[in-house]
Design a protein around this motif. Structure first.
Motif, PDB file in Angstrom:
ATOM      1  N   VAL A   9     -11.793  98.871  72.952  1.00 32.99           N
ATOM      2  CA  VAL A   9     -10.855  99.166  72.161  1.00 32.99           C
ATOM      3  C   VAL A   9     -10.961  98.415  71.408  1.00 32.99           C
ATOM      4  O   VAL A   9     -10.930  97.121  70.985  1.00 32.99           O
ATOM      5  N   LEU A  10     -11.088  98.757  69.885  1.00 35.41           N
ATOM      6  CA  LEU A  10     -11.415  98.012  68.539  1.00 35.41           C
ATOM      7  C   LEU A  10      -9.780  98.364  67.309  1.00 35.41           C
ATOM      8  O   LEU A  10      -9.390  99.440  67.559  1.00 35.41           O
ATOM      9  N   PRO A  11      -9.729  97.232  67.848  1.00 38.40           N
ATOM     10  CA  PRO A  11      -7.708  97.327  66.839  1.00 38.40           C
ATOM     11  C   PRO A  11      -8.519  97.986  65.230  1.00 38.40           C
ATOM     12  O   PRO A  11      -9.061  97.476  64.477  1.00 38.40           O
ATOM     13  N   PRO A  12      -7.592  98.667  64.468  1.00 41.27           N
ATOM     14  CA  PRO A  12      -7.356  99.307  63.534  1.00 41.27           C
ATOM     15  C   PRO A  12      -7.434  97.595  62.071  1.00 41.27           C
ATOM     16  O   PRO A  12      -7.114  96.605  62.711  1.00 41.27           O
ATOM     17  N   ALA A  13      -7.971  98.176  61.013  1.00 42.03           N
ATOM     18  CA  ALA A  13      -8.040  96.838  59.800  1.00 42.03           C
ATOM     19  C   ALA A  13      -6.466  96.258  59.818  1.00 42.03           C
ATOM     20  O   ALA A  13      -6.943  95.498  60.022  1.00 42.03           O
ATOM     21  N   GLN A  14      -5.781  96.809  60.308  1.00 39.39           N
ATOM     22  CA  GLN A  14      -4.514  96.038  59.574  1.00 39.39           C
ATOM     23  C   GLN A  14      -3.755  94.678  60.515  1.00 39.39           C
ATOM     24  O   GLN A  14      -3.792  94.147  60.479  1.00 39.39           O
ATOM     25  N   VAL A  15      -4.516  95.299  62.029  1.00 41.43           N
ATOM     26  CA  VAL A  15      -4.527  94.556  63.137  1.00 41.43           C
ATOM     27  C   VAL A  15      -5.626  93.157  62.968  1.00 41.43           C
ATOM     28  O   VAL A  15      -4.964  92.369  63.379  1.00 41.43           O
ATOM     29  N   ILE A  16      -6.867  93.368  62.459  1.00 40.81           N
ATOM     30  CA  ILE A  16      -7.645  92.931  62.371  1.00 40.81           C
ATOM     31  C   ILE A  16      -7.125  91.615  61.343  1.00 40.81           C
ATOM     32  O   ILE A  16      -7.019  90.550  61.321  1.00 40.81           O
ATOM     33  N   GLU A  17      -6.095  92.432  59.924  1.00 42.18           N
ATOM     34  CA  GLU A  17      -5.900  90.795  59.702  1.00 42.18           C
ATOM     35  C   GLU A  17      -5.091  90.315  59.212  1.00 42.18           C
ATOM     36  O   GLU A  17      -4.682  89.452  59.194  1.00 42.18           O
ATOM     37  N   HIS A  18      -4.182  90.852  59.698  1.00 40.69           N
ATOM     38  CA  HIS A  18      -2.946  90.387  60.551  1.00 40.69           C
ATOM     39  C   HIS A  18      -3.439  88.668  61.750  1.00 40.69           C
ATOM     40  O   HIS A  18      -2.695  88.255  60.864  1.00 40.69           O
ATOM     41  N   LEU A  19      -4.033  89.268  62.360  1.00 42.41           N
ATOM     42  CA  LEU A  19      -4.775  88.155  63.497  1.00 42.41           C
ATOM     43  C   LEU A  19      -5.483  87.429  62.871  1.00 42.41           C
ATOM     44  O   LEU A  19      -5.475  86.097  62.796  1.00 42.41           O
ATOM     45  N   ALA A  20      -6.099  87.797  61.669  1.00 43.20           N
ATOM     46  CA  ALA A  20      -7.447  87.088  61.003  1.00 43.20           C
ATOM     47  C   ALA A  20      -6.516  86.453  59.897  1.00 43.20           C
ATOM     48  O   ALA A  20      -6.332  84.807  59.415  1.00 43.20           O
ATOM     49  N   ASP A  21      -5.138  86.396  59.426  1.00 42.10           N
ATOM     50  CA  ASP A  21      -4.376  85.699  58.569  1.00 42.10           C
ATOM     51  C   ASP A  21      -3.814  85.003  59.387  1.00 42.10           C
ATOM     52  O   ASP A  21      -3.918  83.818  59.297  1.00 42.10           O
ATOM     53  N   GLN A  22      -3.376  84.877  60.927  1.00 43.99           N
ATOM     54  CA  GLN A  22      -2.837  84.006  61.940  1.00 43.99           C
ATOM     55  C   GLN A  22      -3.815  82.618  62.159  1.00 43.99           C
ATOM     56  O   GLN A  22      -2.916  81.361  62.068  1.00 43.99           O
ATOM     57  N   ILE A  23      -4.714  82.860  62.160  1.00 48.62           N
ATOM     58  CA  ILE A  23      -5.850  81.840  62.560  1.00 48.62           C
ATOM     59  C   ILE A  23      -5.722  81.674  61.553  1.00 48.62           C
ATOM     60  O   ILE A  23      -6.493  79.667  61.564  1.00 48.62           O
ATOM     61  N   GLU A  24      -6.219  82.249  60.342  1.00 40.86           N
ATOM     62  CA  GLU A  24      -6.121  81.081  59.013  1.00 40.86           C
ATOM     63  C   GLU A  24      -5.184  79.954  58.445  1.00 40.86           C
ATOM     64  O   GLU A  24      -4.910  79.360  58.699  1.00 40.86           O
ATOM     65  N   HIS A  25      -3.781  80.709  59.178  1.00 40.06           N
ATOM     66  CA  HIS A  25      -2.454  80.115  58.763  1.00 40.06           C
ATOM     67  C   HIS A  25      -2.590  78.357  60.030  1.00 40.06           C
ATOM     68  O   HIS A  25      -2.577  76.984  59.694  1.00 40.06           O
TER      69      HIS A  25
END
Length: 184
Positions: A9-25
């Motif tokens: 299952v591939l998460p959509p772009a908004q889910v990927i962006e949210h997770l990437a923001d969390q990792i950056e934070h």
């Protein structure tokens, strides 16, 4: 010829962006982890290993019927964990909140399609997750605590992908070779 494959299952772009923001934070965990990249993020439904072309073709023929039997469902990423455990991590992962239980049903359907195609996969239930770090992370209670309560945006899982994994000196590179809609 054979290829290293899995179903995901591939998460959509908004889910990927949210997770990437969390990792950056939050930043990376302690130790020397190899952080996975947003382009590689997926939830594995079934890992197939090396699959010859004939079996891959049979699987591509079997998956549509299995996917059609499962209606689209809501999912979201939630929390953090590690394999084998938080005290001795080898892989850090983000968990999955599956309020309907359909992801487990999808996992079973994928394994059944594999068996029908002559591809051996385990029968055991698996823990739904998305890997964010591999390699040599250190136990990091503060990092894990920063993830407690993490809840990504909800999305509707409406399909699954047959993926190919190519190993190289820079790690594994994944690509979808076929997508199968759910509920059709």
């Amino acid at each position: 010829m054979s290829r290293r494959m899995f179903i995901a299952v591939l998460p959509p772009a908004q889910v990927i962006e949210h997770l990437a923001d969390q990792i950056e934070h939050v930043g990376p965990p302690a130790g020397r982890p190899r952080m996975t990249t947003p382009g590689s993020w997926h939830i594995t439904c079934a890992f197939l290993g090396e699959v010859d072309d004939d079996r891959a073709d049979r699987l591509a023929d079997a998956l549509p019927d299995h996917a059609a039997g499962i209606e689209p469902f809501p999912l979201r990423l939630a929390g953090i964990g590690a394999f084998p455990d938080l005290a001795t991590p080898r892989h850090w992962w983000v968990g999955v909140d599956d309020p309907t239980g359909r992801l487990a049903t999808l996992f079973r359907a994928c394994r059944q399609a594999c068996r029908e195609s002559g591809i051996a996969v385990g029968r055991a239930a698996q823990l739904a997750h998305l890997t964010v770090a591999r390699g040599k992370p250190a136990p990091d209670p503060e990092w894990a605590a920063a993830w407690q309560g993490y809840l990504g945006p909800e999305w509707t899982v409406d399909g699954l992908d047959l993926m190919v994994s190519v190993l190289s000196g820079t790690g594994a590179h994944y690509s979808s070779i076929a997508r199968f809609p759910l509920g059709r």
